[in-house]
Write a protein that holds these residues in place. Structure first.
Motif, PDB file in Angstrom:
ATOM      1  N   MET A 226       0.820  -1.205   0.000  1.00 54.90           N
ATOM      2  CA  MET A 226       0.000   0.000   0.000  1.00 54.90           C
ATOM      3  C   MET A 226       0.860   1.264   0.000  1.00 54.90           C
ATOM      4  O   MET A 226       1.960   1.276   0.538  1.00 54.90           O
ATOM      5  CB  MET A 226      -0.889   0.039   1.246  1.00 54.90           C
ATOM      6  N   THR A 227       0.308   2.305  -0.613  1.00 56.88           N
ATOM      7  CA  THR A 227       0.888   3.643  -0.523  1.00 56.88           C
ATOM      8  C   THR A 227      -0.237   4.596  -0.165  1.00 56.88           C
ATOM      9  O   THR A 227      -1.397   4.384  -0.547  1.00 56.88           O
ATOM     10  CB  THR A 227       1.561   4.086  -1.836  1.00 56.88           C
ATOM     11  N   PRO A 228       0.071   5.642   0.581  1.00 61.00           N
ATOM     12  CA  PRO A 228      -0.980   6.558   1.014  1.00 61.00           C
ATOM     13  C   PRO A 228      -1.519   7.410  -0.134  1.00 61.00           C
ATOM     14  O   PRO A 228      -0.811   7.693  -1.101  1.00 61.00           O
ATOM     15  CB  PRO A 228      -0.288   7.433   2.063  1.00 61.00           C
ATOM     16  N   PHE A 229      -2.780   7.790  -0.003  1.00 62.35           N
ATOM     17  CA  PHE A 229      -3.364   8.761  -0.931  1.00 62.35           C
ATOM     18  C   PHE A 229      -2.770  10.131  -0.597  1.00 62.35           C
ATOM     19  O   PHE A 229      -2.589  10.443   0.581  1.00 62.35           O
ATOM     20  CB  PHE A 229      -4.892   8.795  -0.794  1.00 62.35           C
ATOM     21  N   PRO A 230      -2.474  10.963  -1.594  1.00 63.48           N
ATOM     22  CA  PRO A 230      -1.862  12.275  -1.313  1.00 63.48           C
ATOM     23  C   PRO A 230      -2.885  13.311  -0.809  1.00 63.48           C
ATOM     24  O   PRO A 230      -3.198  14.284  -1.490  1.00 63.48           O
ATOM     25  CB  PRO A 230      -1.261  12.674  -2.660  1.00 63.48           C
ATOM     26  N   TYR A 231      -3.396  13.068   0.401  1.00 59.10           N
ATOM     27  CA  TYR A 231      -4.340  14.015   1.004  1.00 59.10           C
ATOM     28  C   TYR A 231      -3.689  15.397   1.053  1.00 59.10           C
ATOM     29  O   TYR A 231      -2.505  15.517   1.351  1.00 59.10           O
ATOM     30  CB  TYR A 231      -4.720  13.572   2.420  1.00 59.10           C
ATOM     31  N   GLY A 232      -4.475  16.419   0.759  1.00 57.01           N
ATOM     32  CA  GLY A 232      -3.982  17.789   0.808  1.00 57.01           C
ATOM     33  C   GLY A 232      -3.403  18.279  -0.497  1.00 57.01           C
ATOM     34  O   GLY A 232      -3.139  19.465  -0.648  1.00 57.01           O
TER      35      GLY A 232
ATOM     36  N   LEU B 207      -8.710   6.476   2.036  1.00 51.22           N
ATOM     37  CA  LEU B 207      -8.190   6.190   0.708  1.00 51.22           C
ATOM     38  C   LEU B 207      -6.701   5.867   0.749  1.00 51.22           C
ATOM     39  O   LEU B 207      -5.929   6.511   1.442  1.00 51.22           O
ATOM     40  CB  LEU B 207      -8.419   7.378  -0.228  1.00 51.22           C
ATOM     41  N   ARG B 208      -6.340   4.827   0.007  1.00 49.59           N
ATOM     42  CA  ARG B 208      -4.939   4.468  -0.188  1.00 49.59           C
ATOM     43  C   ARG B 208      -4.860   3.655  -1.473  1.00 49.59           C
ATOM     44  O   ARG B 208      -5.871   3.181  -1.997  1.00 49.59           O
ATOM     45  CB  ARG B 208      -4.384   3.698   1.008  1.00 49.59           C
ATOM     46  N   PHE B 209      -3.656   3.494  -1.970  1.00 50.91           N
ATOM     47  CA  PHE B 209      -3.428   2.766  -3.210  1.00 50.91           C
ATOM     48  C   PHE B 209      -2.818   1.401  -2.909  1.00 50.91           C
ATOM     49  O   PHE B 209      -2.006   1.266  -2.001  1.00 50.91           O
ATOM     50  CB  PHE B 209      -2.443   3.519  -4.115  1.00 50.91           C
ATOM     51  N   GLU B 210      -3.206   0.397  -3.717  1.00 50.94           N
ATOM     52  CA  GLU B 210      -2.570  -0.912  -3.639  1.00 50.94           C
ATOM     53  C   GLU B 210      -1.905  -1.206  -4.971  1.00 50.94           C
ATOM     54  O   GLU B 210      -2.460  -0.939  -6.040  1.00 50.94           O
ATOM     55  CB  GLU B 210      -3.583  -2.016  -3.336  1.00 50.94           C
ATOM     56  N   LEU B 211      -0.714  -1.779  -4.896  1.00 59.36           N
ATOM     57  CA  LEU B 211       0.011  -2.189  -6.082  1.00 59.36           C
ATOM     58  C   LEU B 211      -0.580  -3.490  -6.622  1.00 59.36           C
ATOM     59  O   LEU B 211      -0.724  -4.467  -5.879  1.00 59.36           O
ATOM     60  CB  LEU B 211       1.489  -2.401  -5.750  1.00 59.36           C
ATOM     61  N   LEU B 212      -0.935  -3.483  -7.898  1.00 61.41           N
ATOM     62  CA  LEU B 212      -1.370  -4.688  -8.620  1.00 61.41           C
ATOM     63  C   LEU B 212      -0.281  -5.045  -9.624  1.00 61.41           C
ATOM     64  O   LEU B 212       0.314  -4.153 -10.242  1.00 61.41           O
ATOM     65  CB  LEU B 212      -2.691  -4.466  -9.350  1.00 61.41           C
ATOM     66  N   VAL B 213      -0.020  -6.323  -9.811  1.00 63.94           N
ATOM     67  CA  VAL B 213       1.062  -6.781 -10.680  1.00 63.94           C
ATOM     68  C   VAL B 213       0.566  -7.928 -11.562  1.00 63.94           C
ATOM     69  O   VAL B 213      -0.205  -8.773 -11.112  1.00 63.94           O
ATOM     70  CB  VAL B 213       2.275  -7.260  -9.835  1.00 63.94           C
ATOM     71  N   LYS B 214       1.050  -7.933 -12.807  1.00 64.56           N
ATOM     72  CA  LYS B 214       0.755  -9.034 -13.734  1.00 64.56           C
ATOM     73  C   LYS B 214       2.038  -9.428 -14.458  1.00 64.56           C
ATOM     74  O   LYS B 214       2.713  -8.572 -15.027  1.00 64.56           O
ATOM     75  CB  LYS B 214      -0.287  -8.621 -14.758  1.00 64.56           C
ATOM     76  N   PRO B 215       2.371 -10.716 -14.481  1.00 69.44           N
ATOM     77  CA  PRO B 215       3.506 -11.161 -15.299  1.00 69.44           C
ATOM     78  C   PRO B 215       3.159 -11.014 -16.781  1.00 69.44           C
ATOM     79  O   PRO B 215       2.021 -11.299 -17.190  1.00 69.44           O
ATOM     80  CB  PRO B 215       3.667 -12.644 -14.948  1.00 69.44           C
ATOM     81  N   LEU B 216       4.120 -10.584 -17.586  1.00 70.83           N
ATOM     82  CA  LEU B 216       3.877 -10.398 -19.013  1.00 70.83           C
ATOM     83  C   LEU B 216       4.564 -11.460 -19.862  1.00 70.83           C
ATOM     84  O   LEU B 216       4.482 -11.400 -21.080  1.00 70.83           O
ATOM     85  CB  LEU B 216       4.356  -9.006 -19.457  1.00 70.83           C
TER      86      LEU B 216
END
Length: 179
Positions: free
Chosen positions: A151-157, A169-178
Motif C-alpha cells: 500500500m501507498t498513502p493517498f496524497p491528502y492535501g 483512501l490508499r493505493f494498492e500495487l497490482l502486478v501481472k507477469p507479461l
C-alpha cells in the motif's frame, strides 16, 4: 481480439493531444459525465483527476508514453506506460463513459501489455488502484493482475489528485507477469 479492436486506431499521444486527454480522463472519473460509465470516482473524490501540466509531463517523458485509441477520428481511450527497468507502470487509463462496458478497455489494456513486452522487454506490468475501488480491482484480477498487499498513502492535501470525500483512501500495487 474483440470486435471493438477492428475499428480502433492506436497511436502515441503528442503535446497537441494534452487538452483532449485531460478532458477524456476527467469525463471518465469526475463529475456527472463520469456517471454514464462504471469507472466513476465521483462519490469518493471531487475536483480534478489530472491537469494539463501533469499530462504534458507524462506525454513528453523520455521513459514513457501515452497510448491513445481513436474510433472514427475521436479519442475514446488512453493509457500511460512508463518503462521502469524490468517492468512497466500502467496508469492514466481512461475510456469514454459513453462507450464503457463493450470491451474497449480490455482491448486497450491488452495493447499496453503487448507494447510494454515488445518495446521494452518488460516482464511485469505494475499499477496502483485505490483500494475502495473493489469493482475496478476485480476487473483487473479477471485480466490476470494480482493484489500484492503493498500500500501507498493517498496524497491528502494535494488537490492536483482530487478532493477526497472519505478518509480511508490508499493505493494498492497490482502486478501481472507479461511473459
Amino acid at each position: 481480439m474483440d470486435a471493438t479492436a477492428t475499428d480502433l486506431v492506436f497511436r502515441d499521444a503528442t503535446e497537441a493531444d494534452v487538452d483532449t486527454l485531460v478532458a477524456l480522463v476527467e469525463s471518465a472519473y469526475r463529475g456527472e459525465s463520469s456517471r454514464a460509465g462504471w469507472t466513476t470516482e465521483a462519490d469518493i473524490l471531487q475536483g480534478q483527476r489530472t491537469d494539463p501540466e501533469g499530462v504534458l509531463d507524462i506525454v513528453t517523458s523520455p521513459d514513457g508514453l501515452v497510448i491513445t485509441a481513436e474510433r472514427d477520428g475521436r479519442l475514446v481511450a488512453c493509457c500511460q506506460l512508463e518503462h521502469r527497468g524490468d517492468h512497466a507502470y500502467f496508469g492514466l487509463f481512461a475510456v469514454s463513459p459513453t462507450v464503457q462496458g463493450g470491451g474497449l478497455g480490455r482491448t486497450v489494456l491488452a495493447e499496453a501489455e503487448r507494447r510494454a513486452r515488445t518495446a521494452w522487454g518488460a516482464t511485469e506490468m505494475h499499477m496502483t488502484v485505490i483500494t475502495v475501488r473493489e469493482d475496478l480491482i476485480a476487473w483487473y484480477e479477471r485480466r490476470g493482475y494480482r493484489r500484492t498487499g503493498r500500500m501507498t498513502p493517498f496524497p491528502y492535501g494535494d488537490e492536483r489528485f482530487g478532493i477526497p470525500q472519505r478518509d480511508d483512501l490508499r493505493f494498492e500495487l497490482l502486478v501481472k507477469p507479461l511473459a
